[in-house]
Design an enzyme around this catalytic site. Structure first.
Site, PDB file in Angstrom:
ATOM      1  N   SER A  20      33.506  34.839   5.957  1.00 26.26           N
ATOM      2  CA  SER A  20      33.754  33.510   5.245  1.00 26.26           C
ATOM      3  C   SER A  20      32.879  32.584   5.674  1.00 26.26           C
ATOM      4  O   SER A  20      31.909  32.624   5.675  1.00 26.26           O
ATOM      5  CB  SER A  20      35.210  33.157   5.881  1.00 26.26           C
ATOM      6  OG  SER A  20      35.733  32.005   4.959  1.00 26.26           O
ATOM      7  N   THR A 165      36.177  28.026   3.444  1.00 24.82           N
ATOM      8  CA  THR A 165      36.633  26.790   3.691  1.00 24.82           C
ATOM      9  C   THR A 165      37.243  28.178   4.712  1.00 24.82           C
ATOM     10  O   THR A 165      38.220  28.870   3.666  1.00 24.82           O
ATOM     11  CB  THR A 165      37.219  25.946   3.428  1.00 24.82           C
ATOM     12  OG1 THR A 165      36.031  25.674   2.911  1.00 24.82           O
ATOM     13  CG2 THR A 165      38.081  25.352   4.642  1.00 24.82           C
ATOM     14  N   THR A 183      33.337  24.819   7.312  1.00 22.73           N
ATOM     15  CA  THR A 183      32.981  25.519   6.003  1.00 22.73           C
ATOM     16  C   THR A 183      31.398  24.875   5.650  1.00 22.73           C
ATOM     17  O   THR A 183      31.061  24.151   6.747  1.00 22.73           O
ATOM     18  CB  THR A 183      33.558  24.497   4.567  1.00 22.73           C
ATOM     19  OG1 THR A 183      32.947  25.154   3.845  1.00 22.73           O
ATOM     20  CG2 THR A 183      33.310  23.350   4.814  1.00 22.73           C
ATOM     21  N   ARG A 193      24.470  17.912   0.462  1.00 26.13           N
ATOM     22  CA  ARG A 193      25.650  17.154   0.622  1.00 26.13           C
ATOM     23  C   ARG A 193      26.843  17.283   1.413  1.00 26.13           C
ATOM     24  O   ARG A 193      26.699  17.938   2.595  1.00 26.13           O
ATOM     25  CB  ARG A 193      26.179  18.067  -1.094  1.00 26.13           C
ATOM     26  CG  ARG A 193      27.309  18.181  -1.516  1.00 26.13           C
ATOM     27  CD  ARG A 193      28.058  18.716  -1.260  1.00 26.13           C
ATOM     28  NE  ARG A 193      29.657  19.424  -1.678  1.00 26.13           N
ATOM     29  CZ  ARG A 193      30.531  19.610  -1.501  1.00 26.13           C
ATOM     30  NH1 ARG A 193      30.635  20.644   0.181  1.00 26.13           N
ATOM     31  NH2 ARG A 193      31.815  19.530  -2.426  1.00 26.13           N
ATOM     32  N   VAL A 194      27.495  16.608   1.850  1.00 28.89           N
ATOM     33  CA  VAL A 194      28.382  16.462   2.450  1.00 28.89           C
ATOM     34  C   VAL A 194      30.189  16.522   1.176  1.00 28.89           C
ATOM     35  O   VAL A 194      31.010  15.603   0.841  1.00 28.89           O
ATOM     36  CB  VAL A 194      28.869  15.507   3.559  1.00 28.89           C
ATOM     37  CG1 VAL A 194      30.411  15.287   4.189  1.00 28.89           C
ATOM     38  CG2 VAL A 194      27.278  15.321   4.302  1.00 28.89           C
ATOM     39  N   GLY A 195      30.585  18.025   1.706  1.00 30.64           N
ATOM     40  CA  GLY A 195      31.490  17.893   1.465  1.00 30.64           C
ATOM     41  C   GLY A 195      33.352  17.175   1.655  1.00 30.64           C
ATOM     42  O   GLY A 195      33.007  16.255   2.666  1.00 30.64           O
ATOM     43  N   ASP A 196      34.896  17.810   1.617  1.00 30.29           N
ATOM     44  CA  ASP A 196      35.342  17.206   2.440  1.00 30.29           C
ATOM     45  C   ASP A 196      35.907  17.825   2.845  1.00 30.29           C
ATOM     46  O   ASP A 196      36.569  17.214   4.173  1.00 30.29           O
ATOM     47  CB  ASP A 196      36.887  18.078   0.808  1.00 30.29           C
ATOM     48  CG  ASP A 196      37.240  19.382   0.939  1.00 30.29           C
ATOM     49  OD1 ASP A 196      36.118  19.965   1.028  1.00 30.29           O
ATOM     50  OD2 ASP A 196      38.620  19.142   0.626  1.00 30.29           O
ATOM     51  N   THR A 216      41.531  23.198   1.190  1.00 37.01           N
ATOM     52  CA  THR A 216      40.689  23.990   0.417  1.00 37.01           C
ATOM     53  C   THR A 216      39.869  23.638  -1.358  1.00 37.01           C
ATOM     54  O   THR A 216      40.728  23.275  -1.702  1.00 37.01           O
ATOM     55  CB  THR A 216      40.508  25.453   0.572  1.00 37.01           C
ATOM     56  OG1 THR A 216      39.070  26.128   0.131  1.00 37.01           O
ATOM     57  CG2 THR A 216      41.534  26.207  -0.206  1.00 37.01           C
ATOM     58  N   GLY A 217      38.879  23.902  -2.135  1.00 42.75           N
ATOM     59  CA  GLY A 217      38.657  23.768  -3.767  1.00 42.75           C
ATOM     60  C   GLY A 217      37.448  23.153  -3.259  1.00 42.75           C
ATOM     61  O   GLY A 217      36.424  22.644  -2.568  1.00 42.75           O
ATOM     62  N   ASP A 218      37.164  22.344  -4.417  1.00 43.68           N
ATOM     63  CA  ASP A 218      36.296  21.225  -5.086  1.00 43.68           C
ATOM     64  C   ASP A 218      36.178  20.532  -4.135  1.00 43.68           C
ATOM     65  O   ASP A 218      36.271  19.262  -4.755  1.00 43.68           O
ATOM     66  CB  ASP A 218      36.313  21.400  -6.489  1.00 43.68           C
ATOM     67  CG  ASP A 218      35.024  20.632  -7.328  1.00 43.68           C
ATOM     68  OD1 ASP A 218      33.820  19.899  -5.973  1.00 43.68           O
ATOM     69  OD2 ASP A 218      34.322  20.848  -8.377  1.00 43.68           O
ATOM     70  N   GLY A 219      35.339  20.116  -3.334  1.00 48.62           N
ATOM     71  CA  GLY A 219      35.193  19.075  -1.956  1.00 48.62           C
ATOM     72  C   GLY A 219      34.457  18.260  -3.542  1.00 48.62           C
ATOM     73  O   GLY A 219      35.284  16.974  -2.486  1.00 48.62           O
TER      74      GLY A 219
HETATM   75  N1  ASP Z   1      36.253  22.599  -0.238  1.00 46.94           N
HETATM   76  C1  ASP Z   1      34.243  22.687  -0.070  1.00 46.94           C
HETATM   77  C2  ASP Z   1      33.520  22.012  -0.088  1.00 46.94           C
HETATM   78  O1  ASP Z   1      33.641  21.003  -0.799  1.00 46.94           O
HETATM   79  C3  ASP Z   1      34.737  24.361  -0.596  1.00 46.94           C
HETATM   80  C4  ASP Z   1      35.616  24.991  -0.309  1.00 46.94           C
HETATM   81  O2  ASP Z   1      36.821  25.100   0.315  1.00 46.94           O
HETATM   82  O3  ASP Z   1      34.915  26.326   0.448  1.00 46.94           O
HETATM   83  O4  ASP Z   1      32.191  21.579   0.713  1.00 46.94           O
END
Ligand code: ASP
Length: 300
Positions: A20, A165, A183, A193-196, A216-219
């Site tokens: 992961s 994540t 993640t 890019r910085v995610g959640d 987790t998911g579409d940050g």
């Molecule tokens: N939440 C993470 C992101 O958008 C992706 C993931 O869930 O692995 O950076």
């Protein structure tokens, strides 16, 4: 695998994707692997986070150094790496692996599709990109313009196999609660890019008297809603973990029906529940009362 080692855990709830995060995870448009990570102590409300960190393999350790040895909350990019290495973490290390380079090469050979660009030219191949102009029709409001902006590929961008994540919540024997998320972010993201993941209240949140949440998911979408902050605050107002998790996911799904994501809620008593949208996901739980880790499957 990332582990929170603040205290001897009494109960551990972990949410993870694929196999992961870490070196060799999700390459960006340039083929480089970076790390976003966050750690939060629900007792003191201290937070440490790193974002778009290069050349250092352990995001959680770097985030913990920010929390324990600075007055800041979030360090980013090259400077986050410099800080982590100066504080004793190994590096600089190349975070790519043969597998991540192969994934990236295949994506390049496939004309860099899908990707995270929109309203750019060229639409269906690799960059360099330039912005395309679109006309605002008479009577069109700013909010309706949002609906005509399109992704070049039209494909879902953060899908089942394009993220990685690990997020974890821990309660110790004294009832202290902590969370951590690590993640490599979204696969083929635009560099920078910085995610959640490092955003407190989005990928994780913990409040000693109430409970914790992991996501987790579409940050890029989830961070606009701070779902973990919402989950914990809903539990504070009396919701059980299932209702709080469902409510946070439903609020996002109402605006973004195609988004992919999940949250896990954990209250102070150790009761937990998950909610998701766009996929079936699993999280695991371990406590001293259990013989082994138990895996829970959550249906959308
Ligand atoms: N939440 C993470 C992101 O958008 C992706 C993931 O869930 O692995 O950076």
């Amino acid at each position: 695998m990332v582990a929170l080692r603040l205290w001897m855990p009494w109960l551990k709830v972990a949410l993870h994707v694929r196999n992961s995060v870490g070196p060799g995870g999700s390459p960006d448009e340039n083929g480089e692997t970076t790390i976003d990570a966050l750690i939060m102590d629900g007792l003191t409300m201290e937070v440490g986070a790193v974002a778009a960190m290069r050349y250092v393999t352990d995001g959680i350790k770097a985030a913990k150094l920010v929390m324990r040895h600075t007055e800041h909350t979030l360090l980013v990019g090259e400077k986050a790496s410099e800080f982590a290495i100066s504080m004793g973490l190994p590096g600089p290390t190349n975070l790519s692996s043969p597998e991540s380079m192969e994934t990236w090469t295949k994506w390049k050979d496939g004309r860099c599709q899908p990707n995270f660009r929109k309203n750019v030219s060229p639409a269906n191949s690799c960059g360099p990109y330039s912005p395309t102009h679109y006309l605002q029709h008479p009577g069109e409001t700013c909010s309706s313009i949002g609906h005509i902006l399109t992704s070049n590929s039209g494909l879902p961008r953060v899908g089942l196999h394009s993220h990685d994540t690990i997020s974890m919540a821990v309660i110790d024997r004294m009832g202290h609660i902590a969370v951590g998320t690590s993640t490599n972010g979204a696969t083929f993201k635009i560099p920078g890019r910085v995610g959640d993941g490092p955003i407190v209240g989005s990928s994780a949140y913990a409040v000693e008297e109430v409970g914790a949440c992991c996501a987790t998911g579409d940050g890029d979408i989830m961070m606009r809603f701070l779902p973990c902050y919402q989950v914990v605050e809903s539990m504070r107002l009396g919701m059980d973990p299932k209702l709080a998790a469902n409510d946070a996911i439903a609020r996002i799904a109402k605006k973004f029906p195609d988004f992919l994501g999940a949250v896990v809620a954990l209250n102070k008593k150790g009761e937990h529940a998950g909610a998701c949208h766009g996929w079936t996901f699993k999280y695991s739980v371990r406590s001293p009362a259990m013989k082994d880790v138990e895996v829970f499957t959550v249906l959308p």
